[in-house]
Design a protein around this motif. Structure first.
Motif, PDB file in Angstrom:
ATOM      1  N   SER A  29      22.075 -77.526 -20.520  1.00 38.30           N
ATOM      2  CA  SER A  29      21.438 -78.979 -20.419  1.00 38.30           C
ATOM      3  C   SER A  29      20.659 -79.318 -21.803  1.00 38.30           C
ATOM      4  O   SER A  29      21.007 -80.556 -22.135  1.00 38.30           O
ATOM      5  CB  SER A  29      20.303 -78.885 -19.244  1.00 38.30           C
ATOM      6  N   LEU A  30      20.102 -78.290 -22.608  1.00 36.80           N
ATOM      7  CA  LEU A  30      19.773 -78.647 -23.772  1.00 36.80           C
ATOM      8  C   LEU A  30      20.798 -79.125 -24.680  1.00 36.80           C
ATOM      9  O   LEU A  30      20.321 -79.807 -25.928  1.00 36.80           O
ATOM     10  CB  LEU A  30      19.009 -77.379 -24.560  1.00 36.80           C
ATOM     11  N   LEU A  31      21.934 -78.472 -24.776  1.00 39.26           N
ATOM     12  CA  LEU A  31      22.936 -78.826 -25.487  1.00 39.26           C
ATOM     13  C   LEU A  31      23.990 -79.893 -24.909  1.00 39.26           C
ATOM     14  O   LEU A  31      25.334 -80.078 -25.471  1.00 39.26           O
ATOM     15  CB  LEU A  31      23.834 -77.465 -25.856  1.00 39.26           C
ATOM     16  N   ALA A  32      23.770 -80.604 -23.763  1.00 37.80           N
ATOM     17  CA  ALA A  32      24.832 -81.378 -23.263  1.00 37.80           C
ATOM     18  C   ALA A  32      25.205 -82.500 -24.072  1.00 37.80           C
ATOM     19  O   ALA A  32      26.165 -83.355 -24.033  1.00 37.80           O
ATOM     20  CB  ALA A  32      23.888 -81.966 -22.110  1.00 37.80           C
ATOM     21  N   ASP A  33      24.428 -82.721 -25.290  1.00 37.26           N
ATOM     22  CA  ASP A  33      24.784 -83.856 -26.085  1.00 37.26           C
ATOM     23  C   ASP A  33      25.724 -83.585 -27.192  1.00 37.26           C
ATOM     24  O   ASP A  33      26.614 -84.249 -27.874  1.00 37.26           O
ATOM     25  CB  ASP A  33      23.699 -84.740 -26.757  1.00 37.26           C
ATOM     26  N   HIS A  34      26.137 -82.137 -26.952  1.00 39.40           N
ATOM     27  CA  HIS A  34      27.027 -81.514 -28.012  1.00 39.40           C
ATOM     28  C   HIS A  34      28.409 -81.034 -27.695  1.00 39.40           C
ATOM     29  O   HIS A  34      29.165 -80.689 -28.632  1.00 39.40           O
ATOM     30  CB  HIS A  34      26.300 -80.358 -28.814  1.00 39.40           C
ATOM     31  N   ALA A  35      28.314 -80.804 -26.356  1.00 40.85           N
ATOM     32  CA  ALA A  35      29.768 -80.073 -25.757  1.00 40.85           C
ATOM     33  C   ALA A  35      29.590 -80.059 -24.180  1.00 40.85           C
ATOM     34  O   ALA A  35      28.289 -80.096 -23.774  1.00 40.85           O
ATOM     35  CB  ALA A  35      29.639 -78.560 -26.185  1.00 40.85           C
ATOM     36  N   GLU A  38      31.639 -76.435 -19.614  1.00 48.52           N
ATOM     37  CA  GLU A  38      32.392 -75.505 -19.388  1.00 48.52           C
ATOM     38  C   GLU A  38      32.817 -74.941 -20.836  1.00 48.52           C
ATOM     39  O   GLU A  38      32.870 -73.651 -20.953  1.00 48.52           O
ATOM     40  CB  GLU A  38      33.862 -75.981 -18.788  1.00 48.52           C
ATOM     41  N   HIS A  39      32.799 -75.525 -21.869  1.00 45.22           N
ATOM     42  CA  HIS A  39      32.963 -75.537 -23.148  1.00 45.22           C
ATOM     43  C   HIS A  39      31.898 -74.465 -23.609  1.00 45.22           C
ATOM     44  O   HIS A  39      32.011 -73.548 -24.282  1.00 45.22           O
ATOM     45  CB  HIS A  39      33.182 -76.626 -24.103  1.00 45.22           C
ATOM     46  N   LEU A  40      30.724 -74.912 -23.343  1.00 40.28           N
ATOM     47  CA  LEU A  40      29.690 -74.215 -23.684  1.00 40.28           C
ATOM     48  C   LEU A  40      29.352 -72.784 -23.033  1.00 40.28           C
ATOM     49  O   LEU A  40      29.105 -71.731 -23.821  1.00 40.28           O
ATOM     50  CB  LEU A  40      28.237 -74.866 -23.240  1.00 40.28           C
ATOM     51  N   ALA A  41      29.655 -72.575 -22.052  1.00 39.69           N
ATOM     52  CA  ALA A  41      29.943 -71.514 -21.174  1.00 39.69           C
ATOM     53  C   ALA A  41      30.908 -70.536 -21.652  1.00 39.69           C
ATOM     54  O   ALA A  41      30.485 -69.418 -21.954  1.00 39.69           O
ATOM     55  CB  ALA A  41      30.299 -71.622 -19.472  1.00 39.69           C
ATOM     56  N   GLU A  42      32.043 -71.019 -22.072  1.00 35.91           N
ATOM     57  CA  GLU A  42      33.084 -70.070 -22.693  1.00 35.91           C
ATOM     58  C   GLU A  42      32.700 -69.778 -23.950  1.00 35.91           C
ATOM     59  O   GLU A  42      32.516 -68.483 -24.657  1.00 35.91           O
ATOM     60  CB  GLU A  42      34.451 -71.110 -23.053  1.00 35.91           C
ATOM     61  N   ARG A  43      32.083 -70.403 -24.887  1.00 39.91           N
ATOM     62  CA  ARG A  43      31.542 -70.220 -26.323  1.00 39.91           C
ATOM     63  C   ARG A  43      30.392 -68.960 -26.057  1.00 39.91           C
ATOM     64  O   ARG A  43      30.354 -68.069 -26.882  1.00 39.91           O
ATOM     65  CB  ARG A  43      31.064 -71.108 -26.950  1.00 39.91           C
ATOM     66  N   ILE A  71      23.917 -72.717 -32.651  1.00 34.53           N
ATOM     67  CA  ILE A  71      24.184 -73.125 -34.028  1.00 34.53           C
ATOM     68  C   ILE A  71      25.699 -73.183 -34.257  1.00 34.53           C
ATOM     69  O   ILE A  71      25.987 -74.294 -34.895  1.00 34.53           O
ATOM     70  CB  ILE A  71      23.700 -71.915 -34.840  1.00 34.53           C
ATOM     71  N   GLU A  72      26.634 -72.752 -33.640  1.00 32.41           N
ATOM     72  CA  GLU A  72      28.087 -72.729 -33.847  1.00 32.41           C
ATOM     73  C   GLU A  72      28.545 -74.012 -33.297  1.00 32.41           C
ATOM     74  O   GLU A  72      29.277 -75.013 -34.030  1.00 32.41           O
ATOM     75  CB  GLU A  72      28.805 -71.792 -33.157  1.00 32.41           C
ATOM     76  N   VAL A  73      28.270 -74.548 -31.977  1.00 34.85           N
ATOM     77  CA  VAL A  73      28.611 -75.660 -31.271  1.00 34.85           C
ATOM     78  C   VAL A  73      28.093 -77.002 -32.174  1.00 34.85           C
ATOM     79  O   VAL A  73      28.745 -78.338 -31.724  1.00 34.85           O
ATOM     80  CB  VAL A  73      28.296 -75.719 -29.929  1.00 34.85           C
ATOM     81  N   THR A  74      26.958 -76.860 -32.644  1.00 33.64           N
ATOM     82  CA  THR A  74      26.293 -77.960 -33.370  1.00 33.64           C
ATOM     83  C   THR A  74      26.836 -78.027 -35.217  1.00 33.64           C
ATOM     84  O   THR A  74      26.303 -79.062 -35.635  1.00 33.64           O
ATOM     85  CB  THR A  74      24.868 -77.880 -33.129  1.00 33.64           C
TER      86      THR A  74
END
Length: 235
Positions: A29-35, A38-43, A71-74
């Protein structure tokens, strides 16, 4: 002859994985604007796999993996506020009250009367000690072992140290990969008590054809299984 019974702790005696799932949802939820979720879960899972050798199992390693993934996804642009919220989420996990699973107290109490019972768990030392103290089960165990990894060698050493060897021991837990398969390889009985939630890194195929493998619907069925393994008396 069975003399010693080892119990896993997290998701065998008390709830654990559900708190990780709830925190992971908060992370997404905190990173919803960035990915996408399902992508966040994989990373995040990939980060956890990479970091096991550095941080081990437990909340602290999970929290660091969340921060690393953020840090990586943003691409390094994650706001400090988000990092602060992830740290707070990890702290909340470390402070969460313990909730025993059904049949945990009654089963350990019943078996402790006739067998050596040993708690065998992995994870952060301080967190596992805290959970055991809050569980109210500590006095029931003849020994407690908090290990970095549950391996065939670890089970052999533990059951030799606190029992009469692995061939006269049983390991009970929710993880096929950590609780059951290496215990069977050590020569013990391996009893799988599935939990509704299982961490992806603990997934494994059940050794259904192994003569010492058993699967139970819940922990309350364990005393009857143990009774059935007693040698038959001569008439």
């Amino acid at each position: 002859m069975l003399t010693t019974i080892g119990f896993d702790a997290d998701d065998t005696l008390w709830q654990n994985e559900e708190f990780f799932r709830l925190t992971q949802e908060r992370f997404m939820s905190l990173l919803a604007d960035h990915a996408a979720p399902e992508h966040l879960a994989e990373r995040l899972e990939a980060a956890e796999r990479r970091n096991l050798g550095h941080y081990g199992f437990g909340v602290k390693g999970f929290t660091l993996s969340m921060i690393e993934t953020a840090i990586e996804v943003t691409e390094g642009r994650v706001p400090a506020k988000v990092i602060g919220e992830l740290i707070a989420a990890g702290r909340e996990m470390l402070e969460h009250p313990i909730r025993l699973l059904p049949h945990a107290r009654a089963t350990v109490t019943a078996l402790a009367a006739d067998y050596r019972v040993v708690l065998i768990t992995k994870g952060d030392l301080l967190d596992q000690e805290r959970k055991l103290a809050q569980s109210g089960l500590g006095d029931l165990f003849d020994a407690v072992e908090i290990v970095s990894h549950k391996t065939e060698a670890a089970y052999r050493a533990i059951f030799a140290r606190h029992g009469t060897g692995a061939d006269q021991a049983m390991m009970v837990g929710n993880s096929l990969k950590s609780d059951v398969i290496p215990a069977l390889e050590a020569g013990a009985w391996g009893v799988h008590v599935p939990h509704g939630l299982t961490w992806a890194l603990e997934a494994a195929e059940p050794p259904a054809n192994h003569r010492r493998f058993h699967e139970l619907p819940h922990l309350g069925a364990l005393p009857d299984l143990v009774e059935s393994l007693k040698p038959a008396r001569n008439p």
